[in-house]
Design a protein around this motif. Sequence first.
Motif, PDB file in Angstrom:
ATOM      1  N   VAL A  11      62.534   8.416 140.159  1.00  0.00           N
ATOM      2  CA  VAL A  11      63.489   7.420 140.266  1.00  0.00           C
ATOM      3  C   VAL A  11      64.366   7.960 141.244  1.00  0.00           C
ATOM      4  CG1 VAL A  11      65.339   6.482 138.715  1.00  0.00           C
ATOM      5  CG2 VAL A  11      63.603   7.521 137.646  1.00  0.00           C
ATOM      6  N   MET A  12      64.661   6.546 142.129  1.00  0.00           N
ATOM      7  CA  MET A  12      65.588   6.905 143.392  1.00  0.00           C
ATOM      8  C   MET A  12      66.965   7.130 142.723  1.00  0.00           C
ATOM      9  SD  MET A  12      63.288   6.709 145.677  1.00  0.00           S
ATOM     10  CE  MET A  12      64.189   6.541 147.293  1.00  0.00           C
ATOM     11  N   ASP A  13      67.630   8.320 143.768  1.00  0.00           N
ATOM     12  CA  ASP A  13      69.273   8.463 143.355  1.00  0.00           C
ATOM     13  C   ASP A  13      70.000   7.352 143.641  1.00  0.00           C
ATOM     14  OD1 ASP A  13      68.622  11.053 142.742  1.00  0.00           O
ATOM     15  OD2 ASP A  13      68.953  12.138 144.431  1.00  0.00           O
ATOM     16  N   ALA A  14      69.650   6.493 144.813  1.00  0.00           N
ATOM     17  CA  ALA A  14      70.357   5.418 145.080  1.00  0.00           C
ATOM     18  C   ALA A  14      70.187   4.176 144.109  1.00  0.00           C
ATOM     19  CB  ALA A  14      69.742   5.032 146.536  1.00  0.00           C
ATOM     20  N   GLU A  15      71.386   3.514 143.912  1.00  0.00           N
ATOM     21  CA  GLU A  15      71.018   2.169 142.864  1.00  0.00           C
ATOM     22  C   GLU A  15      71.781   1.215 143.637  1.00  0.00           C
ATOM     23  OE1 GLU A  15      71.743   4.559 138.721  1.00  0.00           O
ATOM     24  OE2 GLU A  15      73.298   3.196 139.733  1.00  0.00           O
ATOM     25  N   ILE A  16      71.055  -0.071 143.519  1.00  0.00           N
ATOM     26  CA  ILE A  16      71.724  -1.331 144.004  1.00  0.00           C
ATOM     27  C   ILE A  16      72.602  -2.033 143.095  1.00  0.00           C
ATOM     28  CG2 ILE A  16      71.242  -3.544 145.436  1.00  0.00           C
ATOM     29  CD1 ILE A  16      70.247  -0.755 146.840  1.00  0.00           C
ATOM     30  N   PRO A  17      73.887  -2.153 143.232  1.00  0.00           N
ATOM     31  CA  PRO A  17      74.585  -3.028 142.110  1.00  0.00           C
ATOM     32  C   PRO A  17      74.386  -4.568 142.178  1.00  0.00           C
ATOM     33  CG  PRO A  17      76.010  -2.296 144.255  1.00  0.00           C
ATOM     34  CD  PRO A  17      74.616  -1.866 144.359  1.00  0.00           C
ATOM     35  N   ARG A  18      74.774  -4.873 141.184  1.00  0.00           N
ATOM     36  CA  ARG A  18      74.813  -6.498 141.328  1.00  0.00           C
ATOM     37  C   ARG A  18      76.056  -6.954 141.672  1.00  0.00           C
ATOM     38  NH1 ARG A  18      72.758 -10.812 138.302  1.00  0.00           N
ATOM     39  NH2 ARG A  18      71.336  -9.569 136.914  1.00  0.00           N
ATOM     40  N   GLU A  19      75.958  -7.725 142.789  1.00  0.00           N
ATOM     41  CA  GLU A  19      76.984  -8.304 143.533  1.00  0.00           C
ATOM     42  C   GLU A  19      76.745  -9.824 143.763  1.00  0.00           C
ATOM     43  OE1 GLU A  19      79.850  -6.784 144.280  1.00  0.00           O
ATOM     44  OE2 GLU A  19      79.079  -4.397 144.455  1.00  0.00           O
ATOM     45  N   ASP A  20      77.563 -10.852 143.803  1.00  0.00           N
ATOM     46  CA  ASP A  20      77.511 -12.034 144.287  1.00  0.00           C
ATOM     47  C   ASP A  20      76.974 -12.151 145.523  1.00  0.00           C
ATOM     48  OD1 ASP A  20      78.184 -12.864 141.504  1.00  0.00           O
ATOM     49  OD2 ASP A  20      80.197 -13.352 142.044  1.00  0.00           O
ATOM     50  N   ILE A  21      77.781 -11.150 146.233  1.00  0.00           N
ATOM     51  CA  ILE A  21      77.156 -11.564 148.042  1.00  0.00           C
ATOM     52  C   ILE A  21      75.988 -11.252 148.229  1.00  0.00           C
ATOM     53  CG2 ILE A  21      77.544  -8.956 148.334  1.00  0.00           C
ATOM     54  CD1 ILE A  21      78.969  -9.863 150.765  1.00  0.00           C
ATOM     55  N   PHE A  22      75.042 -10.895 147.436  1.00  0.00           N
ATOM     56  CA  PHE A  22      73.579 -11.107 147.603  1.00  0.00           C
ATOM     57  C   PHE A  22      73.025 -12.335 147.500  1.00  0.00           C
ATOM     58  CE2 PHE A  22      73.577  -6.566 146.323  1.00  0.00           C
ATOM     59  CZ  PHE A  22      72.886  -5.857 147.369  1.00  0.00           C
ATOM     60  N   VAL A  23      73.582 -13.039 146.597  1.00  0.00           N
ATOM     61  CA  VAL A  23      73.195 -14.513 146.462  1.00  0.00           C
ATOM     62  C   VAL A  23      73.708 -15.459 147.636  1.00  0.00           C
ATOM     63  CG1 VAL A  23      73.205 -16.523 144.964  1.00  0.00           C
ATOM     64  CG2 VAL A  23      73.109 -14.277 144.197  1.00  0.00           C
ATOM     65  N   LYS A  24      74.971 -14.967 148.045  1.00  0.00           N
ATOM     66  CA  LYS A  24      75.396 -15.677 149.102  1.00  0.00           C
ATOM     67  C   LYS A  24      74.815 -15.487 150.512  1.00  0.00           C
ATOM     68  CE  LYS A  24      80.431 -15.897 147.990  1.00  0.00           C
ATOM     69  NZ  LYS A  24      81.576 -15.010 147.700  1.00  0.00           N
ATOM     70  N   ALA A  25      74.522 -14.198 150.650  1.00  0.00           N
ATOM     71  CA  ALA A  25      73.835 -13.840 151.835  1.00  0.00           C
ATOM     72  C   ALA A  25      72.384 -14.575 151.841  1.00  0.00           C
ATOM     73  CB  ALA A  25      73.650 -12.399 151.919  1.00  0.00           C
ATOM     74  N   LEU A  59      66.792  -3.398 153.332  1.00  0.00           N
ATOM     75  CA  LEU A  59      66.375  -1.790 153.684  1.00  0.00           C
ATOM     76  C   LEU A  59      65.999  -2.061 154.978  1.00  0.00           C
ATOM     77  CD1 LEU A  59      65.577   0.860 152.949  1.00  0.00           C
ATOM     78  CD2 LEU A  59      63.372   0.146 152.016  1.00  0.00           C
ATOM     79  N   ALA A  60      65.233  -3.082 155.328  1.00  0.00           N
ATOM     80  CA  ALA A  60      64.849  -3.299 156.782  1.00  0.00           C
ATOM     81  C   ALA A  60      65.961  -3.088 157.689  1.00  0.00           C
ATOM     82  CB  ALA A  60      63.939  -4.599 156.756  1.00  0.00           C
ATOM     83  N   TYR A  61      67.148  -4.109 157.279  1.00  0.00           N
ATOM     84  CA  TYR A  61      68.067  -4.086 157.988  1.00  0.00           C
ATOM     85  C   TYR A  61      68.681  -2.779 158.202  1.00  0.00           C
ATOM     86  CZ  TYR A  61      72.815  -5.480 159.704  1.00  0.00           C
ATOM     87  OH  TYR A  61      74.084  -5.415 160.267  1.00  0.00           O
ATOM     88  N   ALA A  62      68.731  -1.824 157.130  1.00  0.00           N
ATOM     89  CA  ALA A  62      69.357  -0.464 157.141  1.00  0.00           C
ATOM     90  C   ALA A  62      68.499   0.201 158.274  1.00  0.00           C
ATOM     91  CB  ALA A  62      69.264   0.309 155.909  1.00  0.00           C
ATOM     92  N   PHE A  63      67.216   0.160 158.070  1.00  0.00           N
ATOM     93  CA  PHE A  63      66.370   0.814 159.281  1.00  0.00           C
ATOM     94  C   PHE A  63      66.664   0.438 160.535  1.00  0.00           C
ATOM     95  CE2 PHE A  63      63.676   2.276 155.587  1.00  0.00           C
ATOM     96  CZ  PHE A  63      63.339   3.664 155.870  1.00  0.00           C
ATOM     97  N   ALA A  64      66.805  -0.818 160.809  1.00  0.00           N
ATOM     98  CA  ALA A  64      66.939  -1.461 162.003  1.00  0.00           C
ATOM     99  C   ALA A  64      68.464  -0.922 162.841  1.00  0.00           C
ATOM    100  CB  ALA A  64      66.849  -2.997 161.909  1.00  0.00           C
ATOM    101  N   ARG A  65      69.482  -0.737 161.781  1.00  0.00           N
ATOM    102  CA  ARG A  65      70.518  -0.388 162.228  1.00  0.00           C
ATOM    103  C   ARG A  65      70.742   1.088 162.671  1.00  0.00           C
ATOM    104  NH1 ARG A  65      75.892  -0.471 159.831  1.00  0.00           N
ATOM    105  NH2 ARG A  65      75.221   1.082 158.569  1.00  0.00           N
ATOM    106  N   GLY A  83      70.708 -17.225 154.839  1.00  0.00           N
ATOM    107  CA  GLY A  83      69.613 -16.505 155.339  1.00  0.00           C
ATOM    108  C   GLY A  83      69.940 -15.206 156.182  1.00  0.00           C
ATOM    109  N   LEU A  84      70.693 -14.329 155.387  1.00  0.00           N
ATOM    110  CA  LEU A  84      71.299 -13.138 156.226  1.00  0.00           C
ATOM    111  C   LEU A  84      71.049 -11.861 155.413  1.00  0.00           C
ATOM    112  CD1 LEU A  84      74.656 -14.621 157.678  1.00  0.00           C
ATOM    113  CD2 LEU A  84      72.461 -13.750 159.126  1.00  0.00           C
ATOM    114  N   PRO A  85      70.831 -10.604 155.995  1.00  0.00           N
ATOM    115  CA  PRO A  85      71.038  -9.384 155.387  1.00  0.00           C
ATOM    116  C   PRO A  85      72.628  -9.298 154.938  1.00  0.00           C
ATOM    117  CG  PRO A  85      70.013  -9.003 157.157  1.00  0.00           C
ATOM    118  CD  PRO A  85      70.373 -10.150 157.262  1.00  0.00           C
ATOM    119  N   VAL A  86      72.815  -8.684 153.657  1.00  0.00           N
ATOM    120  CA  VAL A  86      74.227  -8.571 153.225  1.00  0.00           C
ATOM    121  C   VAL A  86      75.035  -7.901 154.228  1.00  0.00           C
ATOM    122  CG1 VAL A  86      75.447  -7.718 151.427  1.00  0.00           C
ATOM    123  CG2 VAL A  86      73.298  -8.925 150.810  1.00  0.00           C
TER     124      VAL A  86
END
Length: 255
Positions: free
Chosen positions: A207-221, A22-28, A225-228
């Motif tokens: 309840v937020m409308d946005a939802e975060i899916p389960r994705e392997d990429i989160f674990v990889k990121a 979320l911080a990365y989204a704001f920063a972008r 040491g990176l935001p996804v």
Amino acid sequence: MITIGISSQKGGVGKTTVSINLAYAFARSGRKVLVIDADPQGSVGLSLTRKTRKLKGFFDYLNDPKTTLESVVVPTRIETLCLVPAGQGSDYDMGFGYDSDSSSGVQSFLVDVEKAGYDVCIVDTAAGLFGITRDVLVEVDAVLVPQQSEPLGIRSMPKMLEALKKVRLLNPRLHILGVLLTMVQRNLRESVEAGEGLRSVLPKKLVMDAEIPREDIFVKASARGLPVGVLKSGTAVLEEFDALRKEIEKKLLGS
Ligand SMILES: Nc1ncnc2c1ncn2[C@@H]1O[C@H](COP(=O)(O)OP(=O)(O)OP(=O)(O)O)[C@@H](O)[C@H]1O
Ligand SMILES: [Mg+2]
């Protein structure tokens, strides 16, 4: 400046992952963003730079009046995104806050953050609503509650929201942004039904409308040491966090 605490009663629901992305989204979006790791276990540090465990951080500031904000801010490879690692937890490691007026250290920290010109400050907290997490929630503008979209976790949500309402007695301006469903498995009936169940028992605005899916990429990121969003294959996830950012802006700023 807006300050947002990321909190949950349960551990491992995605707080740190949501904080960083979320911080990365704001920063972008052009905002100057600071992520504070207020979890004595120091998980943001591990994820973003890997060596922050030994750096000074948030808890050093709270414990030692001579520690300045400047000395605990760590730049990241994203220009508009900085991080304050947890540092050394001392008393808070044991779950104790200060004896009296315990949120005043957090308050002066946030005043310094605002003076330093940040637009958005995101505070990743430890699970539970006691000790330092409570102190943080007493001082921030808003709280977001990640929750894994699975049946057992969902059941505890009404209780968590009740507990947050009690925190609001100490911080009347605390905006409860609501629950954010995380690790949603859209191809798994139980996961989808758990989310739907939550939406049916809680008021829509909690309840937020946005939802975060389960994705392997989160674990990889987080292993790298990176935001996804900075990974090539992470662009779809970027959209989910942009949607979350916009929803939060609408709730807090009306735009
Ligand atoms: N959307 C997701 N999809 C897949 N894996 C995820 C997702 N979100 C988080 N994870 C993984 O789940 C684990 C727990 O996530 P995270 O550390 O963000 O939770 P937390 O709530 O901060 O935990 P804690 O309470 O221990 O601080 C991590 O290994 C993380 O990479
Ligand atoms: Mg965490």
